[in-house]
Design a protein around this motif. Structure first.
Motif, short mmCIF file in Angstrom:
data_model
loop_
_atom_site.label_atom_id
_atom_site.label_comp_id
_atom_site.label_asym_id
_atom_site.label_seq_id
_atom_site.Cartn_x
_atom_site.Cartn_y
_atom_site.Cartn_z
N GLN A 1 -7.40 72.57 10.93
CA GLN A 1 -6.71 71.44 11.54
C GLN A 1 -6.99 70.16 10.76
OE1 GLN A 1 -8.06 71.68 15.73
NE2 GLN A 1 -5.89 71.73 16.26
N LEU A 2 -8.25 69.94 10.43
CA LEU A 2 -8.61 68.72 9.70
C LEU A 2 -8.09 68.76 8.26
CD1 LEU A 2 -9.99 66.02 9.55
CD2 LEU A 2 -12.17 67.19 9.18
N VAL A 3 -8.20 69.90 7.60
CA VAL A 3 -7.76 70.01 6.21
C VAL A 3 -6.29 69.65 6.07
CG1 VAL A 3 -7.21 71.69 4.40
CG2 VAL A 3 -9.49 71.64 5.38
N PHE A 4 -5.44 70.22 6.93
CA PHE A 4 -4.01 70.06 6.72
C PHE A 4 -3.48 68.72 7.22
CE2 PHE A 4 -4.53 74.64 6.25
CZ PHE A 4 -4.00 74.76 4.97
N SER A 5 -4.05 68.20 8.30
CA SER A 5 -3.62 66.87 8.72
C SER A 5 -4.07 65.82 7.70
CB SER A 5 -4.17 66.55 10.12
OG SER A 5 -5.59 66.57 10.13
#
Length: 241
Positions: free
Chosen positions: A55-59
């Motif tokens: 979630q953090l990587v792609f946002s």
């Protein structure tokens, strides 16, 4: 000489709200979560941690590609080359994580995840050492905070899962990414449980607002200098217009 943002304190990077500090905090969170995953745990614990990581990587990456890299292509003398390299890293991470998500029972899953971690760490180093210092050279504190606020708004409502077919650059990434962001976040809410309908409506509202931000970011960051780089720093680039 370009100085990595890793070795500079908050004041030297424009303060807590600057884009440079926001980036560095996200990178530190990712590093901590990846280390925790490598330590091991129950299957449920590792799955939940992996979900938080992607979630953090792609946002984070979507907001970089939408807000930061267009600015860097204007202000850094080798900005096109630098951002192209990082976009290739993002695409490689996207492809690998998509494989992990599509093959939950594959015995190679742990190996793929660790390979993804290697790519993510390399991407962080390239950004902190080679790309982000150019923003410090080109902009004063106030502009860095303005860019940081725009980046944070986009990141908060960006896609949270891999979508290898989405373009890496605006406006294509926004046109295809914003609808996928809504689907991703609805999927995340359902997985998390709780009052899904209310949270889903808030997510839809936020995604619609973020779409407007995405298309205004370039203009906002082009406004003539309301501020300047810190006193004594070298400003080798032409003014952004």
């Amino acid at each position: 000489m370009t100085i990595s943002i890793t070795r500079r304190d908050s004041a030297a990077l424009g303060g807590s709200g600057s884009i440079l500090m926001r980036q560095r905090r996200d990178h530190a969170r990712l590093d901590t979560m990846m280390n925790r995953w490598l330590v091991g745990g129950t299957d449920d614990e590792l799955d939940a941690l992996w979900h938080d990581i992607i979630q953090l990587v792609f946002s984070h990456a979507f907001a970089e590609e939408t807000v930061l890299w267009p600015v860097l292509r204007r202000v850094a003398p080798n900005g096109k080359e630098l951002t192209s390299r990082v976009e290739q890293e993002h695409q490689a991470i996207n492809d690998l994580v998509a494989r992990v998500e599509k093959s939950p029972e594959d015995p190679r899953r742990a190996e793929w995840i660790q390979r993804a971690f290697t790519l993510i760490r390399q991407d962080i180093r390239d950004e902190e050492d080679d790309l982000l210092p150019h923003l410090r050279d080109a902009f004063g504190d106030r502009r860095l905070r303005r860019i940081g606020a725009a980046w944070e708004t986009v990141r908060a409502t960006a896609p949270t899962h891999p979508h290898p077919g989405v373009p890496r650059r605006p406006p294509g990434n926004a046109v295809r990414g914003v609808p996928l962001s809504l689907l991703d976040r609805l999927r995340d809410l359902v997985s998390a449980g709780g009052p899904v309908a209310r949270r889903a409506s808030l997510t839809a509202f936020a995604a619609a607002g973020a779409a407007g931000v995405i298309f205004r970011v370039a203009r906002a960051t082009r406004r003539p200098g309301l501020d300047r780089p810190p006193s004594g720093s070298r400003h080798p680039f032409r003014p952004v217009r």
